[in-house]
Design a protein around this motif. Structure first.
Motif, PDB file in Angstrom:
ATOM      1  N   ASP A 124       0.879  -1.315  -0.047  1.00  0.00           N
ATOM      2  CA  ASP A 124       0.090   0.035  -0.267  1.00  0.00           C
ATOM      3  C   ASP A 124       0.736   1.166  -0.022  1.00  0.00           C
ATOM      4  OD1 ASP A 124      -2.345  -1.490  -0.169  1.00  0.00           O
ATOM      5  OD2 ASP A 124      -2.567  -1.464   2.251  1.00  0.00           O
ATOM      6  N   ALA A 139       2.622   3.948  -1.573  1.00  0.00           N
ATOM      7  CA  ALA A 139       2.778   4.656  -3.032  1.00  0.00           C
ATOM      8  C   ALA A 139       4.681   5.000  -3.445  1.00  0.00           C
ATOM      9  CB  ALA A 139       1.794   5.912  -3.234  1.00  0.00           C
ATOM     10  N   VAL A 171       4.086   7.579   2.132  1.00  0.00           N
ATOM     11  CA  VAL A 171       2.881   8.108   1.660  1.00  0.00           C
ATOM     12  C   VAL A 171       2.157   6.833   1.027  1.00  0.00           C
ATOM     13  CG1 VAL A 171       1.796   9.725  -0.029  1.00  0.00           C
ATOM     14  CG2 VAL A 171       3.965  10.379   1.285  1.00  0.00           C
ATOM     15  N   LYS A 203      -1.061   4.771  -0.784  1.00  0.00           N
ATOM     16  CA  LYS A 203      -1.755   4.965  -1.928  1.00  0.00           C
ATOM     17  C   LYS A 203      -3.058   5.461  -2.008  1.00  0.00           C
ATOM     18  CE  LYS A 203       0.480   0.762  -4.395  1.00  0.00           C
ATOM     19  NZ  LYS A 203       0.061  -0.542  -4.715  1.00  0.00           N
ATOM     20  N   ASP A 204      -3.654   5.580  -0.671  1.00  0.00           N
ATOM     21  CA  ASP A 204      -4.755   6.295  -0.425  1.00  0.00           C
ATOM     22  C   ASP A 204      -4.884   7.705  -0.015  1.00  0.00           C
ATOM     23  OD1 ASP A 204      -3.877   5.728   2.148  1.00  0.00           O
ATOM     24  OD2 ASP A 204      -5.782   4.896   2.840  1.00  0.00           O
ATOM     25  N   GLY A 205      -3.437   8.227  -0.125  1.00  0.00           N
ATOM     26  CA  GLY A 205      -3.190   9.635  -0.076  1.00  0.00           C
ATOM     27  C   GLY A 205      -2.852   9.618   1.523  1.00  0.00           C
ATOM     28  N   LYS A 206      -2.798   8.846   2.531  1.00  0.00           N
ATOM     29  CA  LYS A 206      -2.548   9.080   3.800  1.00  0.00           C
ATOM     30  C   LYS A 206      -0.883   9.380   3.894  1.00  0.00           C
ATOM     31  CE  LYS A 206      -6.302   6.649   6.026  1.00  0.00           C
ATOM     32  NZ  LYS A 206      -6.762   5.567   6.972  1.00  0.00           N
ATOM     33  N   LYS A 207      -0.587  10.059   5.111  1.00  0.00           N
ATOM     34  CA  LYS A 207       0.950  10.262   4.961  1.00  0.00           C
ATOM     35  C   LYS A 207       1.293  10.037   6.539  1.00  0.00           C
ATOM     36  CE  LYS A 207       2.834  14.131   3.157  1.00  0.00           C
ATOM     37  NZ  LYS A 207       3.159  15.375   3.026  1.00  0.00           N
TER      38      LYS A 207
END
Length: 151
Positions: free
Chosen positions: A92, A94, A109, A111-115
């Motif tokens: 997952d 990215a 980071v 793939k769903d945008g969470k950091k």
């Protein structure tokens, strides 16, 4: 499974310590302007205020350092930081970034945008511990991607 004990910086606590220190310094400056005409008494009040503000910053310096654990497996990375356990599946991720500037910072980071970001500054933490964990994360990601390309 690899386990790394780390030290990291609690940015929220650091901000609170800096705000309180700044308020004390500005208060001392205000007192300096107010009591400047009083000579020795004014200097004593301002000197006391500056000593308290500086002392607070040095005393609270260790409060912004936290300890945690990074566990690295073949398919997962677990971070026990910020009083919670964060489990990240390597698939997952990215991209990741490791930066070095007066310490170490690891940013994952998803793939769903969470950091997810953890950092250790040399002035507050032993950043070599986080550096070793970053090297382990980097190696695990390389191995995972190499194994993925072979299939």
């Amino acid at each position: 499974m690899q386990e790394y004990a780390i030290e990291y910086l609690d940015h929220g606590r650091l901000a609170r310590v800096l705000v309180v220190g700044t308020v004390l310094l500005l208060g001392s400056y205000h007192l300096l302007l107010r009591f400047l005409e009083d000579g020795v008494i004014g200097l004593a009040v301002v000197g006391g205020g500056l000593a308290i503000a500086t002392g607070l910053l040095f005393i609270r310096k260790h409060k912004v350092r936290r300890t945690g654990v990074v566990l690295i497996g073949y398919e997962r990375i677990a971070l026990d930081v910020f009083n919670r356990l964060i489990i990240v599946i390597i698939h997952d991720i990215a991209y990741y970034h490791i930066s070095h500037c007066h310490g170490v910072a690891l940013t994952l980071v998803l793939k769903d945008g969470k950091k997810i970001s953890v950092s250790a500054h040399d002035s507050f933490c032993d950043s070599s511990k986080l550096q070793r964990a970053c090297e382990g994360v980097q190696q695990a990601l390389k191995e995972f991607r190499a194994g993925k390309q072979m299939h």
